[in-house]
Scaffold this motif. Structure first.
Motif, mmCIF file in Angstrom:
data_model
loop_
_atom_site.group_PDB
_atom_site.id
_atom_site.type_symbol
_atom_site.label_atom_id
_atom_site.label_comp_id
_atom_site.label_asym_id
_atom_site.label_seq_id
_atom_site.Cartn_x
_atom_site.Cartn_y
_atom_site.Cartn_z
ATOM 1 N N GLN A 101 0.868 -1.176 0.000
ATOM 2 C CA GLN A 101 0.000 0.000 0.000
ATOM 3 C C GLN A 101 0.904 1.225 0.000
ATOM 4 O OE1 GLN A 101 -3.298 0.172 -0.137
ATOM 5 N NE2 GLN A 101 -3.805 2.265 0.472
ATOM 6 N N LEU A 102 0.926 1.969 -1.121
ATOM 7 C CA LEU A 102 1.774 3.155 -1.225
ATOM 8 C C LEU A 102 0.966 4.379 -0.829
ATOM 9 C CD1 LEU A 102 4.575 4.235 -2.096
ATOM 10 C CD2 LEU A 102 3.600 4.653 -4.341
ATOM 11 N N ASN A 103 1.412 5.053 0.214
ATOM 12 C CA ASN A 103 0.725 6.237 0.731
ATOM 13 C C ASN A 103 1.585 7.463 0.487
ATOM 14 O OD1 ASN A 103 -1.316 4.503 2.000
ATOM 15 N ND2 ASN A 103 0.292 3.995 3.468
ATOM 16 N N ASN A 104 1.128 8.355 -0.395
ATOM 17 C CA ASN A 104 1.869 9.578 -0.689
ATOM 18 C C ASN A 104 1.482 10.640 0.330
ATOM 19 O OD1 ASN A 104 3.136 11.823 -1.686
ATOM 20 N ND2 ASN A 104 2.384 11.606 -3.772
ATOM 21 N N LYS A 105 2.377 10.880 1.294
ATOM 22 C CA LYS A 105 2.113 11.843 2.363
ATOM 23 C C LYS A 105 2.885 13.145 2.176
ATOM 24 C CE LYS A 105 0.688 8.459 5.791
ATOM 25 N NZ LYS A 105 0.691 8.089 7.236
ATOM 26 N N LEU A 106 3.355 13.379 0.968
ATOM 27 C CA LEU A 106 4.023 14.646 0.670
ATOM 28 C C LEU A 106 2.991 15.760 0.562
ATOM 29 C CD1 LEU A 106 6.556 13.414 -2.050
ATOM 30 C CD2 LEU A 106 7.043 13.921 0.352
ATOM 31 N N LEU A 128 5.450 3.617 -8.247
ATOM 32 C CA LEU A 128 6.334 2.567 -7.734
ATOM 33 C C LEU A 128 6.723 1.613 -8.856
ATOM 34 C CD1 LEU A 128 7.647 1.205 -5.223
ATOM 35 C CD2 LEU A 128 5.516 -0.095 -4.961
ATOM 36 N N HIS A 129 8.026 1.367 -8.975
ATOM 37 C CA HIS A 129 8.561 0.432 -9.970
ATOM 38 C C HIS A 129 9.415 -0.609 -9.282
ATOM 39 C CE1 HIS A 129 10.547 -1.320 -13.376
ATOM 40 N NE2 HIS A 129 11.681 -0.681 -13.204
ATOM 41 N N THR A 130 9.195 -1.880 -9.635
ATOM 42 C CA THR A 130 10.006 -2.979 -9.105
ATOM 43 C C THR A 130 11.036 -3.347 -10.167
ATOM 44 O OG1 THR A 130 8.302 -4.530 -9.871
ATOM 45 C CG2 THR A 130 8.225 -3.851 -7.562
ATOM 46 N N HIS A 131 12.220 -2.748 -10.048
ATOM 47 C CA HIS A 131 13.256 -2.843 -11.081
ATOM 48 C C HIS A 131 13.796 -4.258 -11.181
ATOM 49 C CE1 HIS A 131 16.814 -0.850 -13.239
ATOM 50 N NE2 HIS A 131 17.078 -2.142 -13.230
ATOM 51 N N GLY A 132 13.632 -4.851 -12.368
ATOM 52 C CA GLY A 132 14.163 -6.184 -12.636
ATOM 53 C C GLY A 132 13.166 -7.312 -12.469
ATOM 54 N N LEU A 133 12.048 -7.069 -11.782
ATOM 55 C CA LEU A 133 11.075 -8.144 -11.622
ATOM 56 C C LEU A 133 10.357 -8.408 -12.934
ATOM 57 C CD1 LEU A 133 9.220 -7.773 -8.194
ATOM 58 C CD2 LEU A 133 11.300 -9.039 -8.751
ATOM 59 N N ALA A 134 10.223 -9.678 -13.285
ATOM 60 C CA ALA A 134 9.460 -10.082 -14.469
ATOM 61 C C ALA A 134 8.027 -10.331 -14.028
ATOM 62 C CB ALA A 134 10.073 -11.333 -15.091
ATOM 63 N N ASP A 153 3.205 -3.651 -11.753
ATOM 64 C CA ASP A 153 4.350 -2.773 -12.055
ATOM 65 C C ASP A 153 3.962 -1.767 -13.147
ATOM 66 O OD1 ASP A 153 6.963 -1.860 -11.756
ATOM 67 O OD2 ASP A 153 7.720 -3.158 -13.331
ATOM 68 N N ASN A 154 2.967 -0.951 -12.854
ATOM 69 C CA ASN A 154 2.412 0.014 -13.802
ATOM 70 C C ASN A 154 3.057 1.378 -13.560
ATOM 71 O OD1 ASN A 154 0.864 1.816 -15.296
ATOM 72 N ND2 ASN A 154 -1.056 0.749 -14.889
ATOM 73 N N VAL A 155 3.979 1.778 -14.446
ATOM 74 C CA VAL A 155 4.705 3.037 -14.254
ATOM 75 C C VAL A 155 3.961 4.228 -14.846
ATOM 76 C CG1 VAL A 155 6.937 1.896 -14.128
ATOM 77 C CG2 VAL A 155 6.099 2.722 -16.339
ATOM 78 N N TRP A 181 15.449 -4.320 -6.955
ATOM 79 C CA TRP A 181 15.264 -3.121 -6.132
ATOM 80 C C TRP A 181 14.012 -2.387 -6.565
ATOM 81 C CZ3 TRP A 181 17.300 2.154 -7.591
ATOM 82 C CH2 TRP A 181 17.723 2.214 -8.909
ATOM 83 N N TYR A 182 13.576 -1.445 -5.739
ATOM 84 C CA TYR A 182 12.381 -0.673 -6.072
ATOM 85 C C TYR A 182 12.666 0.811 -5.918
ATOM 86 C CZ TYR A 182 11.403 -0.404 -0.967
ATOM 87 O OH TYR A 182 11.476 -0.182 0.392
ATOM 88 N N HIS A 183 11.966 1.589 -6.742
ATOM 89 C CA HIS A 183 12.143 3.047 -6.712
ATOM 90 C C HIS A 183 10.969 3.700 -7.440
ATOM 91 C CE1 HIS A 183 13.424 3.282 -10.998
ATOM 92 N NE2 HIS A 183 14.116 2.169 -10.764
ATOM 93 N N PRO A 184 10.779 5.004 -7.301
ATOM 94 C CA PRO A 184 9.706 5.692 -8.033
ATOM 95 C C PRO A 184 10.033 5.766 -9.517
ATOM 96 C CG PRO A 184 11.023 7.270 -6.798
ATOM 97 C CD PRO A 184 11.505 5.912 -6.403
ATOM 98 N N HIS A 185 8.981 5.900 -10.345
ATOM 99 C CA HIS A 185 9.199 5.937 -11.796
ATOM 100 C C HIS A 185 8.154 6.806 -12.482
ATOM 101 C CE1 HIS A 185 10.500 4.727 -15.753
ATOM 102 N NE2 HIS A 185 11.371 3.852 -15.254
#
Length: 658
Positions: A101-106, A128-134, A153-155, A181-185
C-alpha cells in the motif's frame, strides 16, 4: 508530523582533499537496511512517501549536513529513528503475492501540467517500480468508477499527494531468485526522488533444489540453497544530492551533468558515508551490491592496507585516503603514488550473478563496475586481519557515465578528475581459525551439506553453476525477421531512435500511440518470437534498461568492431567493464559512444502489456530519453495489437501522461 532523524555517519574533524593528519572518533558500522515484516494475515506492506529530516556527514567539510529529503518509510513501524536514508528491504519468493500500500504523504505542491512533459515537474507526485522483476506491467485488478484498482508494475500511474494506491505483484513460479530493487518511476520526477534516497532492496529468495534425470539437469535450482548460512551484506550505493539548504526542491541541482562531481560529496552505502563493514577472516560473505544512484559510474576495488591490524578507525580512514585520494590529472601525474596504489594487494569479487540472475559460473575480478541500475552478487573473503579500503577508482573516459563531451562534461572519476580514487568505505576483519579456501571448494562443501547429487557437486567444484542458472541460452536460437535497433542521442533534447547510430530520426519521448515500439507479433509462420537488439549511442554513454524482460548479451563490439564481451585470458579483447559478459543475462547494460551492444530476449507470453525502456541516467529519462513498449499477443495480428489505446487501463485522471 515529519519525523526527525539523526543519521549516524562517520564522525570526524575537517578533512580536505590534501588529507588532514588527524581524524577523530570511530566509523559507524554499515548494517543491512531495516526490513519490512510480512504480515501473517496477508495485509499489505505500508510504504509511506514523506519528507524526513536527517544528517549526512560531509568529509570534505568535516561536519554533518542537515537535510530534509523525500523518503520511503515503513508505515507499520513505530520507530522511525531506525530508518536511514535508504528504504526498508522487501523480501519475497516465487509464487508469492507481494502486496504494498503506497501512501503519498508529501505536501500538495499544486503541480501544474507542463506544455512539454519532458520538462521535469510534479516533484511530489510519485508511483512505484520494481526494477528487474518479471511481473505484470499493468494491473492485478483493473480500476473502475468506484476505486483505483490494484496496480502491478504500472509506471503510468500518477499517485498525487495525500492519496494512496494499492499494489499487488504476482511473482511467477519460475521467477529467478536474486537481488532486485524498487524506486519511483513517474516521468518528470523520477531522478529527483531517487536522488533524495527513495530506493530500497527487493530480494526474491528461492529454496528450489536442482533435479537430475539421466545425468541431465531437468530443473534448475536456486543458488540461495547453498548460501542459507552465508553472511549477507545488502549494500545500496547512493549519490544523495541536496542544495546548500539541505533540500532538493527542483532540477537546478540535477540538470548540470557535473553536479555530483562538483559537489565533492561521497557515495553512501545504506545512508552511511565512510562507514565500515565487519567481516570475519577467511569466511565468505555474500555482497548484494545495488547501484541506486542516478548518474555516477562506480569502479569498485578492494585494497589491503599493509600492517594495519592494530590501526584505529581514524588512522584507517587517513591511510586509505592517502593511498588513493591524491591529485592525478593531465598536468600532475604522480607515477610514484600510482605505482604505490597499484602495488597494494587487491581482493577478488567472486561475482556469480548480474542484475539478480545467477550465471553459469563464478567470475573472479579485482574490479567491479556498477552503472546506475546495475546489481551484482559476489562472494568475498578476506585472508588477513589487516584493514581493507574500498575505493571508487578511476576508469577510462569511455566507461564513465559523464564522459568528456566537447570538454563540457566531467565524470566524477574520469580522466579529467583530480583524484586517482575515492574512498567509499572500509572493512574491519576479525581474527578466526578458519582456513583459507577457494570459492569452488566453498560452494562444493555447501552443496555436500545440502546432500545435492554427486554430479552437481562435481560440477560446482569445477566452477560450473549451470544447475542454478535460471534461463537457457539464446545464442544458438535462430532469429529471422525479429530484430530491433535503438540509438541514444543528445541534441536539442534527450532522444531515442529506432535505428542504430542514427541522429536525424531520433525523438524525445512523446507518449503518443504512433511512437510505441511493438514487440512479439508474428512476422513469419515459423518465427521464434526471439528478438535480437542492436544498441548504440551517438553522444555520451547511456545505461539501457527495459522493464519486465531481461536480455542475454551476445556481443559487445568496440569502436574497432572487436567483440569485448569474451574472456581475455582465452584470446578475447580486453575491456575494463565488458569482459566476461558474453551470454550473461541482465536487465541494464551500459552503451558507450561508438560501441554496438547486441542482445537477445524472449518475451514471456504470460506478461503481455505496456511498459517502457529508457536510459537509466534518470534525469535523461525524465527529459525524454524513454520509449513506450507493448508486448503483443503472438496469436493476434499487429493491426489488432496497435488498435488498443496504450496504457488504456489507467484512468485518465490518474494517467501520468495526461
Amino acid at each position: 508530523m515529519k519525523p526527525k532523524l539523526t543519521i549516524l555517519l562517520f564522525n570526524m574533524l575537517a578533512l580536505s582533499i590534501s588529507i588532514s593528519p588527524t581524524v577523530y572518533a570511530k566509523s559507524v558500522v554499515i548494517i543491512n537496511p531495516n526490513e519490512f515484516q510480512l504480515s501473517p494475515n496477508g495485509k499489505p506492506l505500508e510504504l509511506n512517501v514523506q519528507m524526513k529530516k536527517g544528517e549526512i556527514f560531509n568529509p570534505n567539510l568535516g561536519k554533518f549536513d542537515e537535510v530534509e529529503l523525500r523518503q520511503y518509510l515503513d508505515g507499520n513501524s513505530q520507530n522511525t529513528e531506525n530508518n536511514s536514508l535508504v528504504a526498508p528491504t522487501i523480501r519475497t519468493q516465487p509464487e508469492a503475492y507481494l502486496k504494498v500500500q503506497l501512501n503519498n504523504k508529501l505536501d500538495n505542491d499544486e503541480c501544474k501540467k507542463q506544455d512539454d512533459h519532458n520538462t521535469p515537474h510534479c516533484f511530489n507526485n510519485t508511483n512505484l517500480h520494481t526494477h528487474g522483476l518479471a511481473v505484470n506491467p499493468g494491473y492485478f485488478k483493473k480500476p473502475d468508477s468506484k476505486d483505483t484498482g490494484i496496480a502491478s508494475d504500472n509506471v503510468f500511474i500518477n499517485i498525487k499527494p495525500n492519496t494512496s494506491q494499492p499494489f499487488q505483484f504476482e511473482i511467477p513460479k519460475n521467477h529467478p531468485a536474486g537481488t532486485f530493487w524498487y524506486h519511483p518511476h513517474l516521468h518528470g520526477s523520477t531522478a529527483l526522488q531517487v536522488s533524495s534516497g527513495m530506493v530500497g532492496a527487493l530480494i526474491v529468495e528461492g529454496n528450489r533444489f536442482p533435479k537430475i534425470d539421466n545425468n541431465n539437469v531437468v530443473q534448475v535450482g536456486d543458488i540461495d540453497i547453498l548460501l542459507k548460512d552465508t553472511d549477507e551484506k545488502i549494500l545500496m550505493f547512493q549519490q544523495i544530492q541536496y542544495n546548500k539548504n539541505g533540500k532538493i526542491d527542483d532540477y537546478s541541482e540535477l540538470e548540470n551533468p557535473t553536479s555530483w562531481a562538483k559537489s565533492s560529496r561521497y557515495t553512501s552505502i545504506n545512508g552511511l558515508v565512510l562507514g565500515k563493514l565487519e567481516m570475519t577472516q577467511n569466511k565468505f560473505s555474500r555482497w548484494r551490491m545495488i547501484h541506486g544512484g542516478v548518474r555516477d559510474t562506480l569502479g569498485l576495488i578492494i585494497k589491503e592496507l599493509p600492517n594495519s591490524a592494530d590501526f584505529s578507525d581514524d588512522k584507517v580512514i587517513q591511510q586509505c585516503r592517502e593511498y588513493g585520494e591524491f591529485i592525478d590529472n593531465k598536468e600532475n601525474k604522480d607515477i610514484e603514488k600510482i605505482t604505490r596504489f597499484n602495488q597494494l594487494k587487491s581482493i577478488n569479487f567472486n561475482t556469480f550473478a548480474h542484475d539478480g540472475i545467477t550465471m553459469a559460473e563464478t567470475q573472479p575480478t579485482k574490479l567491479s563496475v556498477l552503472q546506475p541500475g546495475y546489481r551484482q552478487d559476489a562472494l568475498i573473503s578476506f585472508p588477513t586481519v589487516n584493514k581493507y579500503c574500498v575505493f571508487d577508482t578511476k576508469l577510462n573516459d569511455k566507461n564513465e557515465i559523464n564522459k568528456n563531451i566537447s570538454n563540457k562534461l566531467t565524470a566524477q572519476l574520469s580522466e579529467n578528475h583530480d583524484l586517482y580514487a575515492k574512498l567509499i568505505n572500509w572493512v574491519d576483519v576479525k581474527k578466526s581459525t578458519e582456513r583459507e579456501i577457494n570459492i569452488q571448494t566453498y560452494l562444493a562443501n555447501q552443496a555436500k551439506q545440502k546432500e545435492l547429487p554427486t554430479q552437481i557437486i562435481n560440477q560446482i567444484a569445477k566452477n560450473d553453476l549451470s544447475a542454478f542458472a535460471p534461463y537457457k541460452s539464446l545464442e544458438n536460437e535462430q532469429v529471422k525477421n525479429n530484430k530491433q535497433e535503438l540509438n541514444f542521442h543528445i541534441g536539442n533534447g534527450f532522444k531515442i531512435s529506432n535505428k542504430i547510430n542514427d541522429m536525424d530520426e531520433s525523438k524525445a519521448y512523446t507518449g503518443k500511440q504512433e511512437d510505441v515500439r511493438y514487440l512479439n507479433f508474428k512476422t513469419t509462420d515459423d518465427s521464434s518470437y526471439i528478438d535480437e537488439w542492436n544498441l548504440t549511442s551517438t553522444l555520451g554513454g547511456h545505461p539501457f534498461h527495459i522493464h519486465v524482460n531481461p536480455f542475454q548479451i551476445q556481443e559487445i563490439l568496440n569502436e574497432k568492431d572487436e567483440d569485448v564481451s569474451g574472456n581475455p585470458s582465452n584470446g578475447g579483447q580486453y575491456d575494463v567493464q565488458f569482459n566476461n559478459l558474453k551470454h550473461v543475462w541482465k536487465d541494464t547494460i551500459f552503451v558507450p559512444k561508438g560501441y554496438t551492444v547486441i542482445t537477445r530476449t524472449q518475451y514471456d507470453n504470460n506478461l503481455l502489456g505496456d511498459f517502457v525502456l529508457h536510459c537509466h541516467i534518470l534525469d535523461h529519462e525524465d527529459q525524454g530519453m524513454m520509449q513506450d513498449v507493448r508486448i503483443c499477443d503472438p496469436n493476434e495480428s499487429l493491426e489488432i495489437c496497435k488498435a488498443r489505446p496504450f496504457a488504456g487501463d489507467t484512468p485518465k485522471i490518474q494517467h501520468s501522461h495526461h
